[in-house]
Write a protein that holds these residues in place. Structure first.
Motif, mmCIF file in Angstrom:
data_model
loop_
_atom_site.group_PDB
_atom_site.id
_atom_site.type_symbol
_atom_site.label_atom_id
_atom_site.label_comp_id
_atom_site.label_asym_id
_atom_site.label_seq_id
_atom_site.Cartn_x
_atom_site.Cartn_y
_atom_site.Cartn_z
ATOM 1 N N LYS A 42 25.371 46.357 -24.605
ATOM 2 C CA LYS A 42 24.999 45.071 -24.463
ATOM 3 C C LYS A 42 25.738 44.313 -23.129
ATOM 4 O O LYS A 42 25.107 43.516 -22.506
ATOM 5 C CB LYS A 42 25.640 44.296 -25.842
ATOM 6 N N GLN A 45 23.524 45.384 -20.481
ATOM 7 C CA GLN A 45 22.176 44.597 -20.252
ATOM 8 C C GLN A 45 22.433 43.197 -19.761
ATOM 9 O O GLN A 45 21.622 42.518 -19.092
ATOM 10 C CB GLN A 45 21.353 44.501 -21.643
ATOM 11 N N GLU A 46 23.620 42.714 -19.941
ATOM 12 C CA GLU A 46 23.828 41.287 -19.666
ATOM 13 C C GLU A 46 24.312 41.210 -17.946
ATOM 14 O O GLU A 46 23.979 40.399 -17.267
ATOM 15 C CB GLU A 46 24.955 40.612 -20.233
ATOM 16 N N PRO A 70 11.165 43.583 -17.185
ATOM 17 C CA PRO A 70 12.199 43.066 -18.261
ATOM 18 C C PRO A 70 12.992 43.966 -18.946
ATOM 19 O O PRO A 70 12.429 45.306 -18.681
ATOM 20 C CB PRO A 70 11.197 42.315 -19.306
ATOM 21 N N ALA A 71 14.057 43.853 -19.103
ATOM 22 C CA ALA A 71 15.227 44.678 -19.705
ATOM 23 C C ALA A 71 14.514 45.142 -21.125
ATOM 24 O O ALA A 71 14.104 44.176 -21.721
ATOM 25 C CB ALA A 71 16.392 44.152 -19.899
ATOM 26 N N PRO A 72 14.477 46.336 -21.357
ATOM 27 C CA PRO A 72 13.984 46.780 -22.741
ATOM 28 C C PRO A 72 14.868 46.090 -23.883
ATOM 29 O O PRO A 72 16.050 46.185 -24.081
ATOM 30 C CB PRO A 72 14.099 48.128 -22.938
ATOM 31 N N LYS A 73 14.194 45.825 -24.986
ATOM 32 C CA LYS A 73 14.910 45.443 -26.271
ATOM 33 C C LYS A 73 15.221 46.557 -27.138
ATOM 34 O O LYS A 73 14.263 47.120 -27.565
ATOM 35 C CB LYS A 73 13.691 44.293 -26.963
ATOM 36 N N ILE A 74 16.355 46.566 -27.371
ATOM 37 C CA ILE A 74 16.714 47.700 -28.272
ATOM 38 C C ILE A 74 17.124 46.991 -29.490
ATOM 39 O O ILE A 74 18.153 46.560 -29.271
ATOM 40 C CB ILE A 74 17.881 48.580 -27.541
ATOM 41 N N ASP A 75 16.516 47.405 -30.601
ATOM 42 C CA ASP A 75 16.813 46.730 -31.898
ATOM 43 C C ASP A 75 17.034 47.852 -32.905
ATOM 44 O O ASP A 75 16.396 48.111 -33.877
ATOM 45 C CB ASP A 75 15.465 46.119 -32.248
#
Length: 116
Positions: A42, A45-46, A70-75
């Motif tokens: 996290k 990513q920031e 865009p940065a990939p969304k890791i969920d």
């Protein structure tokens, strides 16, 4: 002798870089628990997009926001995935002795059938 010295120097540089990479990974919490790894991800990513923008400005490159993906969304939960992997491996290891016995019996039966 110059080639040997050059190869030794290259080895030392590569070893130093590898050691530095391991130190940074440990220092950032990547080698810790799953929760520490998720926090480090996290944080990266920031931090990464502003750092890229700062370097492109410093180098004089023009990079528009539309050009950067865009940065990939890791969920997913890193700790849950880690725990699932540990449970799977331990389950396989606990079943290994009985499976080995079963396979041994089947193997002996196969060999006996071939000999007949």
């Amino acid at each position: 002798t110059e080639l040997c010295a050059f190869n030794s120097f290259r080895f030392l540089v590569k070893g130093g870089l590898a050691g530095a990479a391991v130190y940074v990974a440990y220092d950032q919490g990547l080698l810790g628990s799953g929760i520490e790894g998720a926090e480090a991800l996290k944080k990266a990513q920031e931090t990464l997009p502003p750092a890229i923008q700062e370097w492109t400005d410093y180098l004089g490159w023009e990079v528009r926001a539309a050009q950067l993906p865009p940065a990939p969304k890791i969920d997913f939960s890193l700790s849950a995935s880690w725990n699932k992997g540990v449970h799977t491996v331990m389950s396989a290891l606990s079943a290994a002795p009985s499976r080995a016995c079963e396979y041994t019996v089947e193997g002996w039966k196969y060999v006996k059938d071939l000999v007949k």
